[in-house]
Design an enzyme around this catalytic site. Structure first.
Site, short mmCIF file in Angstrom:
data_model
loop_
_atom_site.label_atom_id
_atom_site.label_comp_id
_atom_site.label_asym_id
_atom_site.label_seq_id
_atom_site.Cartn_x
_atom_site.Cartn_y
_atom_site.Cartn_z
N GLU A 112 37.02 38.41 26.48
CA GLU A 112 36.79 36.98 26.60
C GLU A 112 35.31 36.66 26.55
O GLU A 112 34.47 37.49 26.93
CB GLU A 112 37.38 36.47 27.94
CG GLU A 112 38.89 36.55 27.96
CD GLU A 112 39.52 36.02 29.24
OE1 GLU A 112 40.54 35.33 29.11
OE2 GLU A 112 39.01 36.28 30.33
N CYS A 125 28.35 33.21 27.45
CA CYS A 125 28.50 34.37 28.33
C CYS A 125 29.37 35.35 27.56
O CYS A 125 30.50 35.03 27.21
CB CYS A 125 29.17 33.89 29.62
SG CYS A 125 29.61 35.24 30.72
N CYS A 132 36.21 47.14 32.46
CA CYS A 132 34.98 47.56 33.13
C CYS A 132 35.31 48.73 34.05
O CYS A 132 36.37 48.75 34.67
CB CYS A 132 34.40 46.41 33.95
SG CYS A 132 32.81 46.80 34.73
N CYS A 136 34.30 46.92 41.10
CA CYS A 136 33.94 46.03 42.21
C CYS A 136 35.23 45.32 42.67
O CYS A 136 35.91 44.70 41.85
CB CYS A 136 32.89 45.01 41.78
SG CYS A 136 31.38 45.80 41.15
N CYS A 139 36.18 41.52 41.78
CA CYS A 139 36.05 41.06 40.39
C CYS A 139 37.33 41.38 39.63
O CYS A 139 37.81 42.51 39.66
CB CYS A 139 34.86 41.75 39.74
SG CYS A 139 34.70 41.41 37.98
N GLY A 187 32.68 43.71 31.53
CA GLY A 187 31.99 44.98 31.30
C GLY A 187 30.65 45.09 31.97
O GLY A 187 30.07 44.11 32.44
N GLU A 188 30.16 46.32 32.02
CA GLU A 188 28.83 46.61 32.57
C GLU A 188 27.92 46.89 31.39
O GLU A 188 28.00 47.96 30.76
CB GLU A 188 28.93 47.82 33.52
CG GLU A 188 27.60 48.43 33.92
CD GLU A 188 26.57 47.43 34.43
OE1 GLU A 188 26.91 46.54 35.22
OE2 GLU A 188 25.40 47.56 34.02
N SER A 221 22.98 41.29 32.98
CA SER A 221 23.40 41.40 34.38
C SER A 221 23.99 42.78 34.62
O SER A 221 24.82 43.26 33.85
CB SER A 221 24.44 40.31 34.68
OG SER A 221 24.85 40.40 36.03
N SER A 244 23.33 42.42 40.35
CA SER A 244 24.45 42.03 41.21
C SER A 244 24.33 42.79 42.53
O SER A 244 24.83 43.89 42.67
CB SER A 244 25.78 42.37 40.51
OG SER A 244 25.89 41.60 39.33
N LEU A 245 23.66 42.17 43.48
CA LEU A 245 23.38 42.87 44.74
C LEU A 245 24.55 42.70 45.72
O LEU A 245 25.11 43.68 46.18
CB LEU A 245 22.06 42.36 45.34
CG LEU A 245 21.47 43.24 46.43
CD1 LEU A 245 21.05 44.60 45.89
CD2 LEU A 245 20.29 42.57 47.12
N HIS A 246 24.86 41.49 46.08
CA HIS A 246 26.03 41.14 46.90
C HIS A 246 26.01 41.62 48.35
O HIS A 246 26.82 41.18 49.16
CB HIS A 246 27.34 41.59 46.23
CG HIS A 246 27.54 41.05 44.85
ND1 HIS A 246 27.40 39.71 44.55
CD2 HIS A 246 27.83 41.67 43.67
CE1 HIS A 246 27.63 39.53 43.26
NE2 HIS A 246 27.87 40.69 42.70
N ASN A 320 34.66 33.28 43.39
CA ASN A 320 35.75 32.68 42.62
C ASN A 320 37.04 33.43 42.91
O ASN A 320 37.02 34.65 43.06
CB ASN A 320 35.42 32.75 41.12
CG ASN A 320 34.25 31.85 40.77
OD1 ASN A 320 34.27 30.65 41.05
ND2 ASN A 320 33.19 32.43 40.20
N CYS A 363 32.56 33.32 36.91
CA CYS A 363 32.12 34.69 37.23
C CYS A 363 33.25 35.49 37.87
O CYS A 363 33.86 35.05 38.84
CB CYS A 363 30.97 34.67 38.22
SG CYS A 363 29.49 33.98 37.57
N1 SAH Z 1 28.89 44.15 35.26
C1 SAH Z 1 27.82 43.21 35.27
C2 SAH Z 1 28.18 41.99 34.50
C3 SAH Z 1 29.21 41.09 35.17
S1 SAH Z 1 28.37 39.64 35.49
C4 SAH Z 1 27.45 42.89 36.71
O1 SAH Z 1 28.20 43.26 37.59
O2 SAH Z 1 26.38 42.35 36.94
C5 SAH Z 1 29.36 38.76 36.47
C6 SAH Z 1 28.75 38.42 37.80
O3 SAH Z 1 29.79 37.82 38.56
C7 SAH Z 1 28.32 39.64 38.59
O4 SAH Z 1 27.24 39.32 39.43
C8 SAH Z 1 29.55 39.90 39.42
O5 SAH Z 1 29.29 40.69 40.56
C9 SAH Z 1 29.94 38.50 39.77
N2 SAH Z 1 31.33 38.38 40.19
C10 SAH Z 1 32.34 39.24 40.01
N3 SAH Z 1 33.48 38.79 40.56
C11 SAH Z 1 33.17 37.60 41.12
C12 SAH Z 1 33.94 36.62 41.83
N4 SAH Z 1 35.23 36.80 42.07
N5 SAH Z 1 33.30 35.53 42.25
C13 SAH Z 1 31.99 35.34 41.99
N6 SAH Z 1 31.22 36.21 41.32
C14 SAH Z 1 31.81 37.33 40.89
#
Ligand code: SAH
Length: 381
Positions: A112, A125, A132, A136, A139, A187-188, A221, A244-246, A320, A363
């Protein structure tokens, strides 16, 4: 403890050969295309002509390439512009300003991409892999695992395709020209390193070699593959890095971003600061706000201490919803307090909009499920 995700740059390491698509002109730089055209028995300048149709005019129909001799058109287009992405479905929301496209690839894999129109810019995007492997848990893409890397041209073609949609005036209230590309789809990107870097080179090369976007308008990203971040810093590119730290602490990040079990918060931030120093580009720190998981005031303060004085910007992403997830987005007052604490620490912080949520295009929601239109073949491919 969750098991380590597969962090392979080469899917062949899994012991099976992925079915890569046919070669396409976007896989090659201009000299490569010229060599190919010569091999096909055509004058080298035809490479520029076809490239100009594809990248400059966003035209892929051979009948419209009237500067090519009629006899050569079909053959050249067949060799240089094989169909890589077949549209399966397009969904729109936000009065048409957000559009999600689902594509089928030549081997049945689904990916997508999302087009987002704003008053001053148009962003796409794009996906770098089918599925992937980073796992995580919050996601949707991560849940099904990795199918395969996309080829360079499969990555580029998503942007070129959607640039054509924007150019047709489909996104009312936005400029007709695609200006920004974010590698935030499925994907990463840094796990498909060489193809992603080649795709970036096509996106920034001026037409007819490429799309002619500004490097500053491209964002990669990553979950934080440290060696790949360091390698990206050594390319002669200065694209924006989003990390993507989180979570600011290893204990939680080990769970939310399993690759943290391999490269810790301190290591990945060091790599990010070196990237910022080398490229002069501010690093974007992505942080999904997950209720009662990573949104506590003390974590905001810890994050603030880690980022204060650094070339960084925090992008908070309200979580999300994804199928089967046990987590919710943080309540707005909690989010506001988190922002306040980061800003008090001197860290520039914004909250990302939730564009595309209604169409599962925000996202973390890209799952490429082909089933809602009854297309079960696509869903199981
Ligand atoms: N693999 C890469 C590219 C994905 S980018 C990465 O992880 O950075 C998508 C972004 O959305 C990343 O920061 C990911 O962690 C974040 N993301 C994934 N699931 C999400 C969700 N359910 N709600 C909000 N952000 C999310």
């Amino acid at each position: 403890m969750t098991s380590l995700p597969l962090i392979s740059v080469d899917p062949d390491a899994r012991g099976r050969r992925p079915a890569m698509p046919p070669r396409h002109l976007a896989d090659l730089d201009l000299p490569g295309r010229q060599a190919l055209v010569t091999e096909l028995g055509e004058p080298a300048f035809r490479a520029k002509q076809v490239s100009n149709h594809y990248f400059g005019r966003l035209v892929r129909d051979p009948e419209r390439m009237t500067d090519l001799p009629a006899a050569a058109r079909k053959r050249l287009a067949g060799e240089l512009l094989p169909t890589l992405l077949t549209p399966v479905r397009e969904l729109a929301c936000d009065d048409g300003a957000t559009r999600k496209a689902l594509w089928r690839l030549h081997d049945g894999s689904l990916v997508e991409s999302v087009l987002m129109g704003y008053p001053d810019r148009v962003t796409v995007c794009i996906s770098s892999q089918a599925g992937c492997g980073m796992a995580c848990p919050f996601c949707a893409t991560g849940q099904a695992g990795l199918t395969r890397n996309l080829s360079t041209a499969e990555i580029v073609d998503q942007a070129v395709y959607l640039a054509g949609v924007a150019a047709s005036g489909a996104v009312a209230g936005s400029p007709p020209r695609l200006s920004h590309v974010v590698f935030m789809g499925m994907g990463e990107p840094l796990a498909n390193y060489s193809r992603v870097v080649a795709a970036i080179r096509r996106l920034v090369a001026p037409a007819p070699e490429g799309l002619g976007l500004s490097q500053r308008h491209i964002t990669v990203s990553t979950v934080g593959l440290v060696p790949a971040i360091r390698r990206l810093a050594s390319e002669d590119l200065s694209v924006t890095l989003a990390l993507s730290l989180h979570a600011p602490d290893d204990e939680l990040r080990d769970e939310l971003v399993p690759v943290n079990q391999r490269w810790k918060v301190s290591e990945v931030l060091d790599a990010a600061w070196d990237y910022a120093a080398t490229t002069g580009r501010r690093v974007s720190i992505e942080y999904a706000m997950i209720k009662d998981v990573n949104d506590q005031p003390w974590r905001a303060d810890l994050l603030g201490r880690l980022l204060a004085g650094k070339l960084a910007h925090v992008n908070l992403i309200p979580l999300n919803p994804t199928p089967g997830s046990r987590w919710d987005a943080s309540p707005k007052p909690v989010e506001r307090e988190f922002v306040r604490r980061l800003r008090d620490a001197g860290v520039s912080t914004t909250v990302r909009d939730t564009r595309g949520r209604e169409i599962d295009g925000a996202c973390g929601q890209l799952a490429a499920a082909g089933d809602t239109d009854g297309d079960s073949r696509a869903a199981t491919a």
